[in-house]
Design an enzyme around this catalytic site. Structure first.
Site, PDB file in Angstrom:
ATOM      1  N   LYS A   1     -22.732  60.193   9.018  1.00 47.61           N
ATOM      2  CA  LYS A   1     -21.324  60.422   9.382  1.00 47.61           C
ATOM      3  C   LYS A   1     -20.909  61.856   9.065  1.00 47.61           C
ATOM      4  CE  LYS A   1     -17.834  59.310   6.450  1.00 47.61           C
ATOM      5  NZ  LYS A   1     -16.878  60.408   6.239  1.00 47.61           N
ATOM      6  N   ASN A   2     -21.195  62.302   7.842  1.00 49.41           N
ATOM      7  CA  ASN A   2     -20.703  63.617   7.423  1.00 49.41           C
ATOM      8  C   ASN A   2     -21.410  64.764   8.142  1.00 49.41           C
ATOM      9  OD1 ASN A   2     -18.867  62.408   5.811  1.00 49.41           O
ATOM     10  ND2 ASN A   2     -19.766  63.039   3.861  1.00 49.41           N
TER      11      ASN A   2
ATOM     12  N   CYS B   1      -5.136  62.305  -0.141  1.00 47.28           N
ATOM     13  CA  CYS B   1      -5.585  60.938   0.058  1.00 47.28           C
ATOM     14  C   CYS B   1      -5.847  60.343  -1.317  1.00 47.28           C
ATOM     15  CB  CYS B   1      -6.820  60.885   0.948  1.00 47.28           C
ATOM     16  SG  CYS B   1      -8.260  61.588   0.194  1.00 47.28           S
TER      17      CYS B   1
ATOM     18  N   ARG C   1      -6.736  67.348  -2.340  1.00 48.57           N
ATOM     19  CA  ARG C   1      -7.514  67.893  -1.234  1.00 48.57           C
ATOM     20  C   ARG C   1      -6.846  69.071  -0.503  1.00 48.57           C
ATOM     21  NH1 ARG C   1     -11.248  63.233   1.181  1.00 48.57           N
ATOM     22  NH2 ARG C   1     -12.595  65.024   1.363  1.00 48.57           N
TER      23      ARG C   1
ATOM     24  N   VAL D   1      -6.520  72.973   1.301  1.00 48.26           N
ATOM     25  CA  VAL D   1      -7.287  73.618   2.379  1.00 48.26           C
ATOM     26  C   VAL D   1      -7.278  75.144   2.225  1.00 48.26           C
ATOM     27  CG1 VAL D   1      -7.072  71.785   4.107  1.00 48.26           C
ATOM     28  CG2 VAL D   1      -5.274  73.512   3.918  1.00 48.26           C
ATOM     29  N   ASP D   2      -6.957  75.629   0.997  1.00 41.34           N
ATOM     30  CA  ASP D   2      -6.841  77.078   0.781  1.00 41.34           C
ATOM     31  C   ASP D   2      -8.129  77.827   1.157  1.00 41.34           C
ATOM     32  OD1 ASP D   2      -7.706  75.515  -1.524  1.00 41.34           O
ATOM     33  OD2 ASP D   2      -7.922  77.421  -2.572  1.00 41.34           O
TER      34      ASP D   2
ATOM     35  N   ASP E   1     -20.007  61.186  -3.598  1.00 41.58           N
ATOM     36  CA  ASP E   1     -19.913  60.090  -2.628  1.00 41.58           C
ATOM     37  C   ASP E   1     -20.721  58.852  -3.023  1.00 41.58           C
ATOM     38  OD1 ASP E   1     -18.117  61.419  -1.089  1.00 41.58           O
ATOM     39  OD2 ASP E   1     -19.493  61.937   0.533  1.00 41.58           O
TER      40      ASP E   1
ATOM     41  N   ARG F   1     -15.049  52.947   8.252  1.00 37.60           N
ATOM     42  CA  ARG F   1     -14.994  54.390   8.511  1.00 37.60           C
ATOM     43  C   ARG F   1     -16.368  55.026   8.334  1.00 37.60           C
ATOM     44  NH1 ARG F   1     -11.618  57.422   4.734  1.00 37.60           N
ATOM     45  NH2 ARG F   1     -12.820  58.995   5.824  1.00 37.60           N
TER      46      ARG F   1
HETATM   47  C1  UD1 Z   1     -16.854  66.577   2.188  1.00 38.76           C
HETATM   48  C2  UD1 Z   1     -17.255  65.181   2.595  1.00 38.76           C
HETATM   49  C3  UD1 Z   1     -16.852  64.165   1.520  1.00 38.76           C
HETATM   50  C4  UD1 Z   1     -17.427  64.594   0.166  1.00 38.76           C
HETATM   51  C5  UD1 Z   1     -17.056  66.033  -0.151  1.00 38.76           C
HETATM   52  C6  UD1 Z   1     -17.724  66.559  -1.409  1.00 38.76           C
HETATM   53  C7  UD1 Z   1     -17.121  65.195   5.019  1.00 38.76           C
HETATM   54  C8  UD1 Z   1     -16.440  64.704   6.238  1.00 38.76           C
HETATM   55  N1  UD1 Z   1     -16.577  64.840   3.852  1.00 38.76           N
HETATM   56  O1  UD1 Z   1     -15.428  66.624   2.108  1.00 38.76           O
HETATM   57  O2  UD1 Z   1     -17.379  62.887   1.888  1.00 38.76           O
HETATM   58  O3  UD1 Z   1     -16.924  63.747  -0.843  1.00 38.76           O
HETATM   59  O4  UD1 Z   1     -17.448  66.911   0.933  1.00 38.76           O
HETATM   60  O5  UD1 Z   1     -19.090  66.416  -1.331  1.00 38.76           O
HETATM   61  O6  UD1 Z   1     -18.133  65.862   5.093  1.00 38.76           O
HETATM   62  N2  UD1 Z   1     -11.277  72.238  -2.269  1.00 38.76           N
HETATM   63  C9  UD1 Z   1     -10.400  73.256  -2.566  1.00 38.76           C
HETATM   64  N3  UD1 Z   1      -9.915  74.021  -1.535  1.00 38.76           N
HETATM   65  C10 UD1 Z   1     -10.283  73.806  -0.239  1.00 38.76           C
HETATM   66  C11 UD1 Z   1     -11.198  72.775   0.049  1.00 38.76           C
HETATM   67  C12 UD1 Z   1     -11.676  72.000  -1.000  1.00 38.76           C
HETATM   68  O7  UD1 Z   1     -10.045  73.475  -3.726  1.00 38.76           O
HETATM   69  O8  UD1 Z   1      -9.804  74.529   0.646  1.00 38.76           O
HETATM   70  C13 UD1 Z   1     -11.801  71.407  -3.375  1.00 38.76           C
HETATM   71  C14 UD1 Z   1     -11.582  69.904  -3.186  1.00 38.76           C
HETATM   72  O9  UD1 Z   1     -10.293  69.504  -3.613  1.00 38.76           O
HETATM   73  C15 UD1 Z   1     -12.684  69.320  -4.031  1.00 38.76           C
HETATM   74  C16 UD1 Z   1     -13.832  70.341  -3.838  1.00 38.76           C
HETATM   75  O10 UD1 Z   1     -13.205  71.544  -3.390  1.00 38.76           O
HETATM   76  O11 UD1 Z   1     -12.306  69.315  -5.384  1.00 38.76           O
HETATM   77  C17 UD1 Z   1     -14.862  69.911  -2.843  1.00 38.76           C
HETATM   78  O12 UD1 Z   1     -14.233  69.496  -1.643  1.00 38.76           O
HETATM   79  P1  UD1 Z   1     -14.907  69.730  -0.230  1.00 38.76           P
HETATM   80  O13 UD1 Z   1     -16.350  70.058  -0.396  1.00 38.76           O
HETATM   81  O14 UD1 Z   1     -14.079  70.677   0.558  1.00 38.76           O
HETATM   82  O15 UD1 Z   1     -14.769  68.284   0.434  1.00 38.76           O
HETATM   83  P2  UD1 Z   1     -14.698  68.047   1.995  1.00 38.76           P
HETATM   84  O16 UD1 Z   1     -15.489  69.085   2.674  1.00 38.76           O
HETATM   85  O17 UD1 Z   1     -13.293  67.825   2.411  1.00 38.76           O
END
Ligand code: UD1
Length: 420
Positions: free
Chosen positions: A22-23, A116, A121, A123-124, A307, A399
């Site tokens: 999926k990922n 969530c 989570r 997006v910076d 995960d 999902r």
């Molecule tokens: C992806 C996976 C999810 C998995 C996660 C970590 C998919 C669809 N989802 O989610 O299943 O649990 O990787 O292995 O592939 N963060 C920030 N700023 C950002 C983005 C992230 O601080 O802009 C933080 C997050 O809050 C978290 C960490 O970075 O603490 C890792 O998150 P991230 O690797 O971004 O997770 P996703 O890519 O959303």
């Protein structure tokens, strides 16, 4: 809405085939926005999340058709840069259309995905990355609005407070494929799904190297073309079945995936006393009568995956001692504790850690699935518990786990699905 009913304690035996990842599929689907040519993906898992991404692609100017496990993605000639809140809010993975839309169309308006149950989570890092490539970005009325004439390659550091970002790396790597010049991503995520995305992009004509390491180098090209690609197996689904086999002491053969992607889990399981033997494309799991308690901390790849933290915790609830599970990636990802405790587990939370006192047995109970991996942990607990477990809100499970109830039934589990 469906619920799942499990009569626990049935012996499990047989073979299970792991579905496509999926990922890995979600960002690869987003990457098809970088070309007007047709892309064909095979071994795509039929899941709620892949269907959501298909709907999103359709809203962004693609015709998408299923043919068994294949997805055929064609341009419909009407590209649209707006990823609407309704779709993005149901699945965080939708954020990875930002990079491709911006690189291909010069503008993107993507709804903020929001938080969530597993944490805030942010997006910076996604925004920092596209800004480093020269895009003008503003956040307004719940949307990220990004514009550019043409992105320009740059060096960008993508480490955040909790380490690298998987989808952040994916987004910037996709954006950089069509940028002018060279982009270097430092502190890139090393997850196999990022590597898979880079391999797919290279099949489309991109020039990426270093994928799978913390430094990814991308030489921008003018245009990408269509590609025909087979998705790798889902390492998280595989890890879930390995843990289930160990926890239930079952003789299960798990096939068609790459066990090397689960080295951190293998290392921990050896200490727990669970033996995993590799044979060609599959593994067999042999568990001892008594499981030893072993503490783990989750880290980005190749560390222990967040995960499979919930599923591991379900297993640790049945050891002969105390273990600690700490999640450094999502320190709030502990919604499953309360539900596992309803089934007789002894777990308490202290900050970003869970302290688990092993018990002799779990007992069936009505529980609620809070998120995708927590649902898998509850299913595992239900399968080994004494009596009947009823899991509500199983759409979370749908999902990310293809045909999970059918796969478990084939192994001998007593599991059925009913409308609530
Ligand atoms: C992806 C996976 C999810 C998995 C996660 C970590 C998919 C669809 N989802 O989610 O299943 O649990 O990787 O292995 O592939 N963060 C920030 N700023 C950002 C983005 C992230 O601080 O802009 C933080 C997050 O809050 C978290 C960490 O970075 O603490 C890792 O998150 P991230 O690797 O971004 O997770 P996703 O890519 O959303």
């Amino acid at each position: 809405m469906d619920k799942i009913i499990i009569e626990g304690g049935k012996p499990l035996k047989g073979e299970v085939r792991i579905s496509g990842s999926k990922n890995a599929t979600l960002p690869v689907l987003a990457a098809t926005l970088l070309t007007d040519e047709t892309c064909i993906l095979s071994n795509v898992p039929k899941l709620l999340d892949t269907n959501t991404m298909v709907k999103l692609l359709k809203s962004l100017g693609k015709d998408v058709d299923w043919d068994k496990d294949k997805l055929i993605i064609m341009s419909n000639g009407k590209p649209n840069p707006v990823a609407d809140y309704k779709l993005v809010s149901t699945m965080r993975g939708s954020i990875c259309v930002l990079g491709p839309l911006l690189a291909k169309l010069g503008s993107a308006k993507v709804s903020l995905p929001g938080g969530c149950v597993i944490g805030v989570r942010p997006v910076d890092l996604h925004i920092k990355g596209v800004e480093a490539l020269g895009a003008k970005v503003e956040v307004d009325a719940g949307y990220i609005i990004a514009k550019t004439k043409r992105l320009k390659g740059n060096r960008v550091y993508l480490g955040g407070a909790s380490g690298p970002s998987v989808l952040g790396t994916a987004n910037i790597m996709m954006a950089a494929t069509l940028a002018e010049g060279e982009t270097i991503i430092e502190c890139a995520a090393c997850e196999p799904e990022v590597e898979e995305l880079a391999n797919f992009l290279n099949e489309m004509g991109a020039r990426i190297r270093g994928q799978g390491s913390p430094r990814i180098i991308i030489q921008g090209v003018k245009k990408l073309h269509g590609a025909d690609y087979r998705m790798q197996a889902d390492r998280i689904e595989a890890g879930t079945f390995v843990l289930l086999a160990g926890m239930s002491r079952s003789d299960i053969t798990i096939r068609d995936f790459d066990y090397h992607q689960l080295t951190a889990l293998d290392d921990v399981l050896a200490k727990v006393g669970v033996q995993v033997t590799q044979e060609k494309n599959c593994v067999r799991v042999k568990a001892p009568k008594v499981l030893k308690p072993v503490s783990v901390t989750t880290y980005p790849y190749p560390g222990f995956p967040t995960d499979i933290q919930a599923q591991y915790m379900a297993m640790m609830s049945l050891t002969n001692g105390v273990s600690v599970v700490r999640d450094t990636v999502f320190p709030d990802r502990f919604m499953h504790i309360a539900e596992l405790n309803r089934m007789g587990a002894h777990i308490r939370r202290e900050g970003g850690s869970a302290i688990i006192e092993g018990v002799k047995e779990l007992c069936g109970a009505p529980v609620v699935a809070s998120d995708l991996r927590a649902s898998a942990a509850l299913v595992m607990a239900g399968l080994v518990a004494r009596g009947r477990t009823e899991i509500r809100r199983v759409y979370h499970l749908d999902r990310g786990y293809e045909n999970i109830d059918k796969k478990l039934m084939a192994l001998g589990a007593s599991i059925k699905r009913e409308k609530e």
